[in-house]
Write a protein that holds these residues in place. Structure first.
Motif, short mmCIF file in Angstrom:
data_model
loop_
_atom_site.label_atom_id
_atom_site.label_comp_id
_atom_site.label_asym_id
_atom_site.label_seq_id
_atom_site.Cartn_x
_atom_site.Cartn_y
_atom_site.Cartn_z
N ARG A 148 0.78 -1.23 0.12
CA ARG A 148 -0.04 -0.07 -0.12
C ARG A 148 0.73 1.24 -0.04
NH1 ARG A 148 -5.50 -1.11 1.78
NH2 ARG A 148 -5.75 1.40 1.70
N VAL A 149 0.22 2.39 -0.58
CA VAL A 149 0.99 3.60 -0.82
C VAL A 149 0.33 4.77 0.27
CG1 VAL A 149 1.59 5.64 -1.96
CG2 VAL A 149 1.91 3.21 -2.96
N VAL A 150 0.96 4.88 1.38
CA VAL A 150 0.27 5.95 2.49
C VAL A 150 0.92 7.17 2.55
CG1 VAL A 150 -0.16 6.10 4.85
CG2 VAL A 150 -0.29 3.60 3.95
N ALA A 151 0.28 8.03 2.36
CA ALA A 151 0.71 9.45 2.34
C ALA A 151 0.44 10.19 3.50
CB ALA A 151 0.08 10.19 1.14
N LEU A 152 1.49 10.92 4.16
CA LEU A 152 1.31 11.55 5.41
C LEU A 152 1.24 12.96 5.18
CD1 LEU A 152 4.00 9.45 7.18
CD2 LEU A 152 1.54 9.10 7.36
N VAL A 153 0.28 13.79 5.65
CA VAL A 153 0.09 15.19 5.43
C VAL A 153 -0.18 15.87 6.60
CG1 VAL A 153 -0.57 14.95 2.97
CG2 VAL A 153 -2.20 15.19 4.91
N GLY A 154 0.08 17.24 6.67
CA GLY A 154 -0.17 17.88 7.89
C GLY A 154 0.88 19.11 8.18
N ALA A 155 0.81 19.93 8.90
CA ALA A 155 1.38 21.11 9.24
C ALA A 155 2.71 20.64 9.88
CB ALA A 155 0.92 21.91 10.43
N SER A 156 3.81 21.49 9.79
CA SER A 156 5.13 21.02 10.09
C SER A 156 4.86 21.05 11.62
CB SER A 156 5.94 22.36 9.91
OG SER A 156 6.23 22.52 8.47
#
Length: 582
Positions: free
Chosen positions: A367-375
């Motif tokens: 699976r390809v899991v993307a992690l996003v969010g503020a610094s």
């Protein structure tokens, strides 16, 4: 030497054990040096009494032969001693540097975040270099000068014990200031080496960031910073020089009192007929030669104190336990499918607040899991924990059901490939940079990995193709080219788990499109964790995780998260406000 100093020196001498034969040969040769010095002093008496006073002319012809013979014996002995002891010293320094460097490589990332690279370089290069003499050279010097001193002292007492007592009044008096001087030297050497570490750190930072220095016209600032630290280094070092330089004059001054007493008392004994002129000359010669080894022994103590000051810093580093070590019963991780599981993980950097809070996640293989969010949301920390650069304070991380805390770090990381936003390349050829992750790879495999990373075309246009040196940190390549070389390195590693930390953050749109296609090739069939601020690069991820303050706030596919009109929708709207329906 005080017990702590003896303990440090004894530990230092353990590095000499593998080269004991060389040191023993050097010590035996030092016997020849000591014997010739004692022989010269002893032969003064028959030279004066038999040749000059009694005029035994047949002995005159032997004098040149004796002088040349003694010089030959001493020269040969000195050569053997110097050669074997200096080679032993170099080998000891080599082993100590290897141990220190190996120990530094075993340290965790936390250690490097708190220790400047320049300080580490200084300890490996400068501190160990100062130990070279103490490891073996000064040991033999102590033996040689000690034997010479003992031989000459024995000759003095053999010739005339009364005169010998007069000569030795000065010896205990000289030892007191010499011991004080040695302690001061050790103290200031320790401090001066700390300044040298700071100097090396300033140089390392300035040269590594020379583009920033020039762009912000920081040359004058860096110059002042370096010169101020260089001055502090000199101020510490000049104290070492001051104490070291005082040793010989002090001993000579004290020795003059002994010499004056011997000459006054000795001349009276000659005039009274108690001893012959030859005996007095032999005694004075031996006494003069005795003060030489005594001065050199005190000087040797100064060198040892310098070395002990450096050794304390080296052993301080060697005794610093790595922040992360393999468990005694750690298992070797076999090739994995790539399932990753975080179970209620909590983590905080030293002295800081929680970066991850009760974080749980299960990622199926491939699976390809993307992690996003503020610094500061915990994205990079998540990847660092998975690679076990750090260990969580609570919770577990599992790969294919195996807790990574119970695995060897080497076998764990062998199952992973990292493409970081810091495109670090070595000052080596392109071929060797790509091959770094799998040294046994063939040239054909290296070139195939470069083709998949869309790097083969520009590499072949370089003057030496794959064998082109790329400069420090790959300075001869553009940002997009460096990134593609790093991707080729990860493709060649062929690991089942892939970690991408802002792999396209510093690229222009054209370069990003090429690199993005290379990443598609890289991610195929691998469990992938992607960190990206550009949300356009993660639209096709199997799952997107939005982190906030170390917690999982939202998860789902791109379309699902947009439809939910939550935090991800707001974040996406900020980047693509003209493409999002109100």
């Amino acid at each position: 030497m005080k017990p702590p100093v003896l303990q440090v020196y004894r530990r230092l001498l353990t590095y000499s054990r593998p080269y004991a034969r060389r040191i023993v040969v050097a010590m035996l040769a030092s016997l020849g040096v000591a014997a010739t010095d004692v022989g010269v002093a002893k032969l003064v008496q028959p030279l004066v009494d038999e040749v000059l006073v009694r005029r035994e002319l047949w002995l005159v012809n032997l004098v040149p032969l004796i002088v040349i013979g003694l010089a030959l014996l001493k020269g040969l002995s000195r050569y053997v001693q110097e050669y074997f002891i200096k080679t032993a010293g170099q080998l000891v320094v080599q082993d100590l540097r290897n141990d220190l460097y190996r120990h530094c490589l075993r340290q965790s990332l936390g250690f490097y975040s708190q220790t400047p690279a320049g300080a580490l370089v200084s300890r490996v290069v400068n501190d160990v270099g100062m130990l070279q003499k103490s490891a073996a050279d000064e040991l033999v010097a102590m033996v040689r000068e000690g034997l010479t001193l003992v031989g000459l002292v024995g000759l003095l007492f053999y010739n005339d014990w009364r005169l010998a007592l007069v000569a030795f009044v000065v010896l205990p008096v000289a030892l007191v200031p010499a011991s004080h001087i040695g302690r001061r030297i050790k103290k200031y050497v320790h401090k001066s080496l700390s300044n040298m570490g700071n100097l090396t750190g300033i140089l390392h930072e300035a040269f590594s960031g020379i583009k920033v220095v020039k762009a912000f016209t920081g040359e004058e600032t860096e110059r002042r910073k370096f010169e101020d630290e260089n001055l502090r280094y000199y101020q510490r070092l000049v104290k070492v020089i001051r104490y070291d330089s005082a040793t010989a004059p002090l001993v000579e001054l004290l020795a003059s009192f002994g010499a004056a007493g011997v000459l006054w008392y000795g001349i009276h004994r000659v005039m009274n007929g108690a001893i012959s002129q030859g005996e007095l000359f032999s005694f004075v010669t031996a006494m003069g030669m005795m003060y030489g080894p005594m001065k050199r022994l005190i000087k040797t103590n100064n060198v040892i104190q310098k070395a002990v000051g450096a050794a304390e810093r080296v052993f301080e580093m060697l005794d610093q336990a790595p922040g992360l070590v393999d468990a005694p019963d750690a298992l070797t991780l076999a090739p994995v499918r790539g399932q990753v599981c975080f179970e209620r993980v909590w983590f905080a950097y030293q002295g800081e607040d929680w970066v991850l809070r009760d974080f749980s996640l299960v990622v199926p293989p491939g699976r390809v899991v993307a992690l996003v969010g503020a610094s500061g949301a915990g994205k990079s920390t998540l990847i660092a924990l998975l690679a076990r650069f750090y260990a969580p304070q609570r919770g577990r991380i599992l790969i294919d059901g195996c807790d990574i805390a119970g695995l060897t770090q080497t076998s764990l990381r062998a199952q992973m490939a990292l493409v970081d936003q810091e495109t670090f390349l070595f000052h080596d050829s392109l071929r060797n940079n790509i091959r770094y992750g799998r040294p046994q790879a063939t040239d054909a495999e290296v070139e195939e990995a470069a083709r998949q990373a869309y790097a083969d075309e520009f590499i072949r246009q370089l003057p030496e193709g794959y064998d082109t040196p790329i400069g420090d940190r790959g300075v001869r390549l553009s940002g997009g080219q460096r990134q593609r070389v790093c991707i080729a390195r990860a493709i060649l590693r062929d690991a089942p788990i892939l970690l991408l930390d802002e792999a396209t953050s510093a690229l222009d749109s054209e370069s990003e499109a090429v690199v993005q296609q290379a990443l598609v090739n890289l991610m195929r069939g691998r469990t992938t964790f992607v960190i990206a601020h550009r949300l356009s690069t993660i639209r096709h991820a199997d799952e997107i995780l939005l982190l906030e303050d170390g917690q999982l706030l939202e998860r789902g596919r791109h379309d699902q998260l947009l439809a939910a009109r939550g935090a991800y929708h707001r974040l996406y709207s900020l980047q693509f406000h003209d493409q999002v329906a109100p």
